[in-house]
Design an enzyme around this catalytic site. Structure first.
Site, PDB file in Angstrom:
ATOM      1  N   ASP A 246     -68.623  25.165  -8.414  1.00 34.15           N
ATOM      2  CA  ASP A 246     -68.497  24.134  -7.523  1.00 34.15           C
ATOM      3  C   ASP A 246     -67.514  24.456  -6.519  1.00 34.15           C
ATOM      4  O   ASP A 246     -67.235  25.793  -6.252  1.00 34.15           O
ATOM      5  CB  ASP A 246     -67.801  23.042  -8.408  1.00 34.15           C
ATOM      6  CG  ASP A 246     -66.635  23.207  -9.003  1.00 34.15           C
ATOM      7  OD1 ASP A 246     -65.802  24.095  -8.483  1.00 34.15           O
ATOM      8  OD2 ASP A 246     -66.133  22.787 -10.214  1.00 34.15           O
ATOM      9  N   LYS A 268     -68.870  19.471  -4.455  1.00 31.70           N
ATOM     10  CA  LYS A 268     -68.823  18.379  -3.957  1.00 31.70           C
ATOM     11  C   LYS A 268     -67.721  18.403  -3.160  1.00 31.70           C
ATOM     12  O   LYS A 268     -66.382  19.104  -3.596  1.00 31.70           O
ATOM     13  CB  LYS A 268     -68.856  17.185  -4.983  1.00 31.70           C
ATOM     14  CG  LYS A 268     -69.852  17.135  -5.932  1.00 31.70           C
ATOM     15  CD  LYS A 268     -69.701  16.189  -7.002  1.00 31.70           C
ATOM     16  CE  LYS A 268     -71.068  16.051  -8.087  1.00 31.70           C
ATOM     17  NZ  LYS A 268     -71.021  17.028  -8.856  1.00 31.70           N
ATOM     18  N   MET A 381     -56.587  14.663  -6.380  1.00 30.14           N
ATOM     19  CA  MET A 381     -57.617  14.159  -5.468  1.00 30.14           C
ATOM     20  C   MET A 381     -57.162  12.966  -4.661  1.00 30.14           C
ATOM     21  O   MET A 381     -57.608  11.935  -4.593  1.00 30.14           O
ATOM     22  CB  MET A 381     -59.140  13.765  -5.943  1.00 30.14           C
ATOM     23  CG  MET A 381     -59.759  15.155  -6.448  1.00 30.14           C
ATOM     24  SD  MET A 381     -61.170  14.839  -7.420  1.00 30.14           S
ATOM     25  CE  MET A 381     -60.561  14.418  -8.887  1.00 30.14           C
TER      26      MET A 381
END
Length: 476
Positions: A246, A268, A381
């Site tokens: 990732d 992502k 995040m």
């Protein structure tokens, strides 16, 4: 080549050790591992050797050395602090054509002890010929890290099947390809996971049906610094045929992947290019069904705000075998590199990890719990919602003056730690490179004192750059 490397069979063979102290005890323990019949000649025995003697694991034949003792032994070791006695032992052994080792005296050795990596029945011996024993030990430590613990079990089981394999596969090439596939495939993975019976069944299945089953390893890559990748994680990515990684996996870690492995990006990014989770799940299953060793490499720890659990559920539904290698999660790695302890007796007695990126239909966060004092709140995040986060924490009781930090690109050379207070968290987050981690709590105040990863030295050499009440420090 001054020394010829051999592996001697000492099983039930008599070996004479002259000496009864700590050095002799170390050699005796090695000999016992090889099932040697150890005979001791020494004035007295230390506590460790006395215990072995009382357990009848060694034979104390005499309190002094004599030439007759050498006659019927396989090899001789002198381990005393009496140089004259050691010299005598050496000369007697040489005269009777016996292998002899005088400990720490290379000139009086017809054989030497190497540094040993023991994965019985697999063994690796390293020697510098007595020139640089410390270097040999360092090499052994490096190889210890590369050789998995299950090698011995793999060799032992395979040895019992050699005849069956030779009976069915008639050519050397067929047998070689079979064993290579076995040692690099699911058989090895099952033994690594201590599933011995399943591994035996897998071996039988491959031999009888020419079956080639794939396997998936879910591996945590850590927060960025390649040195924080676990040993088991390193072993997995160096054995993989395919690595699905990732966006949070650093280039330094990708450099450690086996050169001929296929690298597939499935990352992502917020407001950026997306690979759907469904597509990632499908790739994992498809590669495994092709009989490949697959590694799903995820930043941090795969079970901490990653979707590792969801991926494994898909594999389990399709009966595809898998294993999990935990990684150091960003909350632990990044804060440690920033000099911010997650807990401290004077500041925080608990730590809470939450994510700022949640499902649209998820229930509301328990803000009252997150806003408690004397705890450290770490938000993954969360930079895009920093303003809302700060407002809600203040609404539920956290003081606006509570110290906060935003750590960007944690544990990497480009790490940036910005500190301020809860009331200006939104402004800090606006200027923070991603990926970034938000830390809220009194422990952040320790950053200035405890920062060690490049930041502290740089801060001492230049004035602080201020943006209103912010202090920004950047790692060059």
């Amino acid at each position: 080549m001054h020394y010829f490397p051999v592996f001697a069979d000492l099983n039930n063979r008599p070996v004479l050790v002259v000496g009864g102290g700590a050095v002799a005890a170390r050699k005796v323990n090695l000999l016992l591992k090889a099932n040697a019949q150890v005979r001791i000649a020494a004035q007295k025995l230390n506590a460790e050797l006395t215990a072995l003697f009382e357990q009848e694991r060694i034979i104390w034949i005499a309190k002094s050395f004599s030439a007759e003792q050498v006659r019927n032994v396989f090899l001789v070791i002198a381990a005393t602090d009496d140089e004259q006695l050691n010299e005598r032992v050496f000369r007697v052994a040489e005269s009777q054509q016996k292998l002899v080792n005088v400990v720490d005296d290379q000139t009086r050795c017809s054989f030497i002890f190497p540094s040993i990596i023991d994965r019985s029945p697999i063994q690796v011996a390293i020697s510098s010929g007595g020139s640089a024993p410390v270097l040999a030990r360092l090499l052994r430590e490096k190889l210890e890290a590369l050789l998995p613990q299950h090698l011995g079990a793999m060799a032992e089981i395979s040895g019992k099947w050699r005849h069956k394999v030779k009976t069915k596969l008639k050519t050397v090439t067929e047998r070689r390809r079979f064993w290579e596939s076995l040692f690099n495939g699911r058989f090895s993975q099952l033994l690594k996971n201590r599933q011995t019976e399943a591994a035996k069944k897998e071996l039988e299945l491959q031999l009888d049906k020419d079956y080639c089953g794939g396997f998936v390893s879910l591996v945590g890559a850590g927060p960025g610094d390649a040195g924080l990748l676990t040993l088991k994680g390193l072993q997995e990515i160096q054995q993989a045929d395919v690595v699905l990684y990732d966006a949070l996996v650093s280039e330094d870690i990708l450099e450690l992947v086996r050169r001929d492995a296929e690298l597939v990006f499935v990352g992502k990014r917020a407001q950026g290019k997306q690979v759907t989770q469904e597509h990632t799940n499908r790739l994992l299953a498809d590669y495994a069904k092709q009989g490949k060793r697959v590694v799903r490499l995820k930043g941090g720890d795969p079970f901490v705000f990653g979707r590792g659990g969801e991926e494994l559920e898909v594999l389990a539904q399709q009966h595809i075998p898998f294993s999990v290698v935990p990684g150091i999660t960003a909350a632990i790695g990044a804060t440690a590199y920033a000099g911010i302890p997650l807990t401290h007796r004077d500041y925080a007695q608990s730590a809470v990890f939450v994510t700022g990126h949640r499902k649209a239909d998820a229930s509301d966060i328990e803000w009252q719990t997150l806003a408690r004092g004397n705890q450290t709140l770490v938000i993954y995040m969360g930079t895009l919602k920093a303003k809302d986060i700060a407002e809600r924490l203040c609404q539920f009781g956290r003081a606006g003056s509570t110290p906060v930090a935003v750590i960007s690109q944690g544990t990497q050379e480009t790490q940036i730690t910005q500190t301020g207070t809860l009331e200006n968290l939104a402004e800090i987050a606006e200027h923070a490179p991603t990926p970034a981690l938000i830390v809220v709590g009194e422990v952040v105040a320790l950053h200035k004192k405890l920062a060690w990863f490049g930041e502290q030295k740089l801060a001492q050499k230049r004035p602080h750059f201020t943006l209103e009440s912010l202090r920004i420090e950047r790692v060059a």
